[in-house]
Write a protein that holds these residues in place. Structure first.
Motif, PDB file in Angstrom:
ATOM      1  N   ARG A  60       0.784  -1.119   0.064  1.00  0.00           N
ATOM      2  CA  ARG A  60      -0.073   0.138  -0.086  1.00  0.00           C
ATOM      3  C   ARG A  60       0.586   1.251  -0.021  1.00  0.00           C
ATOM      4  NH1 ARG A  60       2.193   2.342   4.295  1.00  0.00           N
ATOM      5  NH2 ARG A  60       1.762   1.594   6.413  1.00  0.00           N
ATOM      6  N   ALA A 115       0.084   4.932   1.679  1.00  0.00           N
ATOM      7  CA  ALA A 115      -0.647   5.531   2.664  1.00  0.00           C
ATOM      8  C   ALA A 115      -0.398   6.992   2.968  1.00  0.00           C
ATOM      9  CB  ALA A 115      -0.832   4.750   3.810  1.00  0.00           C
ATOM     10  N   SER A 117      -0.742  11.128   3.930  1.00  0.00           N
ATOM     11  CA  SER A 117      -1.464  12.005   4.652  1.00  0.00           C
ATOM     12  C   SER A 117      -1.861  12.952   3.861  1.00  0.00           C
ATOM     13  CB  SER A 117      -0.712  12.367   6.005  1.00  0.00           C
ATOM     14  OG  SER A 117      -0.180  11.258   6.604  1.00  0.00           O
ATOM     15  N   GLU A 154      -4.658   8.877   4.503  1.00  0.00           N
ATOM     16  CA  GLU A 154      -4.538   8.767   6.256  1.00  0.00           C
ATOM     17  C   GLU A 154      -4.818  10.130   6.506  1.00  0.00           C
ATOM     18  OE1 GLU A 154      -0.677   6.745   7.220  1.00  0.00           O
ATOM     19  OE2 GLU A 154      -2.173   5.003   7.117  1.00  0.00           O
ATOM     20  N   TYR A 189      -1.787   8.344  14.725  1.00  0.00           N
ATOM     21  CA  TYR A 189      -1.279   7.641  13.400  1.00  0.00           C
ATOM     22  C   TYR A 189      -1.065   6.312  13.641  1.00  0.00           C
ATOM     23  CZ  TYR A 189       2.515   5.969  10.517  1.00  0.00           C
ATOM     24  OH  TYR A 189       3.413   5.190   9.933  1.00  0.00           O
ATOM     25  N   VAL A 199      -2.915   3.193  11.831  1.00  0.00           N
ATOM     26  CA  VAL A 199      -2.072   2.531  10.467  1.00  0.00           C
ATOM     27  C   VAL A 199      -1.942   0.979  10.846  1.00  0.00           C
ATOM     28  CG1 VAL A 199       0.457   2.629  11.485  1.00  0.00           C
ATOM     29  CG2 VAL A 199       0.042   2.873   8.964  1.00  0.00           C
ATOM     30  N   ARG A 253       7.889   2.550   2.770  1.00  0.00           N
ATOM     31  CA  ARG A 253       7.645   3.791   2.835  1.00  0.00           C
ATOM     32  C   ARG A 253       8.778   4.370   3.285  1.00  0.00           C
ATOM     33  NH1 ARG A 253       4.631   2.536   8.548  1.00  0.00           N
ATOM     34  NH2 ARG A 253       6.576   1.691   9.641  1.00  0.00           N
TER      35      ARG A 253
HETATM   36  N1  GLU Z   1       0.474   8.501   6.452  1.00  0.00           N
HETATM   37  C1  GLU Z   1       1.969   8.532   6.632  1.00  0.00           C
HETATM   38  C2  GLU Z   1       2.563   9.668   6.075  1.00  0.00           C
HETATM   39  O1  GLU Z   1       2.226  10.283   5.028  1.00  0.00           O
HETATM   40  C3  GLU Z   1       2.542   7.271   6.024  1.00  0.00           C
HETATM   41  C4  GLU Z   1       2.077   6.072   6.615  1.00  0.00           C
HETATM   42  C5  GLU Z   1       2.759   4.820   6.480  1.00  0.00           C
HETATM   43  O2  GLU Z   1       3.243   4.787   5.249  1.00  0.00           O
HETATM   44  O3  GLU Z   1       2.879   4.037   7.359  1.00  0.00           O
HETATM   45  O4  GLU Z   1       3.456  10.117   6.479  1.00  0.00           O
END
Ligand code: GLU
Length: 306
Positions: free
Chosen positions: A15, A17, A19, A51, A195, A199, A213
């Motif tokens: 995934r 994700a 924000s 997110e 978060y 998550v 990530r």
């Molecule tokens: N939402 C988080 C961000 O944009 C990333 C979360 C993740 O990949 O675990 O920093």
């Protein structure tokens, strides 16, 4: 079994994700591209999850804009996009479970209380470092002691506080969550979900097997591993990608003024992200470029396929 069959039968779910606190920038595209390539290289599914739990920090429309930016780069979710702001009920259930199993407790401390109690212990917080929660409201310290509950915290189990894990790129890692972070927040005093909880709940609910990530999130992994253990959900494999540094040598982020990705030339933006991942440059059309990088990624990470 033939190596190719092994890869294709692998039930990989990855995934991206973001924000949606602003548009994607060059740094976020590196994580997006790497997670997409890793999913494709494993013949797996790639999901996009927005997110947006910290709603006050998410300007209206930023989520849609991010999805357009990804689509312009040829990256689109294999399943329906999920918004965390619509998933409070699941976070509530997880918190209840953690409370009943003794893994979470209510905290009545304000930021000032925490600083005062750290000061009283002679542990003034270093500048730019988040305060390590001194455990004031832990049930074994007497709990709330009449204070109204504000936030909910995870009780870091002392015997599991030192977390060892292996990142597919960074190798073996270790962090003592008790001394580095302390009992971290699951639900904030303003009622917003943290978060860390969101998550972990969503990675488990979406059956994510591989998290790819940015490296700036690597030190969140031990907290997430502890939460996965406490919630008895599977633990994904982790790969943290290199960060893109701005001209000032600092990591690119919306906070330090990173420019939104220029959508007028997605291939150029993708080439810059690919270079950061150690992949070759190409001027082929978008779909061919992505196929070429998938192959290159497979070779680059063949030894690391977890
Ligand atoms: N939402 C988080 C961000 O944009 C990333 C979360 C993740 O990949 O675990 O920093």
């Amino acid at each position: 079994m033939h190596a190719a069959n092994m890869v294709s039968s692998f039930p990989y779910r990855g995934r991206f994700a973001p924000s949606p606190t602003g548009p994607l920038h060059a740094g976020s595209l590196v994580a997006a591209l790497a997670s997409w390539l890793d999913a494709r290289a494993h013949n797996g599914a790639w999901l996009v999850r927005i997110e947006d739990v910290d709603t006050p920090r998410c300007p209206p429309g930023a989520d849609r804009f991010i999805l357009q930016q990804l689509a312009a780069c040829g990256l689109s979710s294999d399943e329906a996009v999920v918004w965390q702001s619509q998933r409070s009920a699941f976070y509530e259930q997880a918190l209840e479970r953690l409370v009943t199993t003794g893994h979470a407790y209510p905290c009545g401390c304000s930021r000032k209380d925490i600083e005062a109690s750290l000061h009283a212990q002679g542990q003034d917080r270093e500048r730019h470092r988040a305060a390590v929660y001194p455990g004031t409201c832990r049930p074994d310290n007497g709990g709330l002691q009449g204070k109204p509950p504000r936030a909910w915290r995870f009780a870091v189990p002392p015997e599991q506080a030192e977390v060892h894990w292996t990142d597919r790129r960074l190798g073996p890692q270790v962090q003592n969550v008790a001394t580095d972070v302390g009992d971290f927040v699951l639900k904030r005093a303003d009622g917003l979900w943290a978060y860390q909880l969101a998550v972990v709940v969503d990675d488990a609910a979406q059956g994510i097997t591989h998290v790819v990530r940015g490296e700036d999130l690597a030190d969140n992994t031990p907290r997430q591993l502890l939460l996965q253990r406490a919630l008895a959900v599977p633990k994904p494999a982790y790969l943290h990608t290199p960060l893109v540094l701005g001209a000032n040598g600092e990591k690119l982020s919306k906070q330090n003024g990173a420019q939104p990705l220029d959508l007028s030339d997605p291939l150029a933006a993708l080439n810059r992200a690919a270079a950061c991942l150690g992949l070759p440059g190409t001027q082929r059309p978008l779909a061919e470029a992505l196929a070429l990088w998938t192959l290159a990624w497979t070779h680059l990470h063949a030894a690391l396929r977890a």
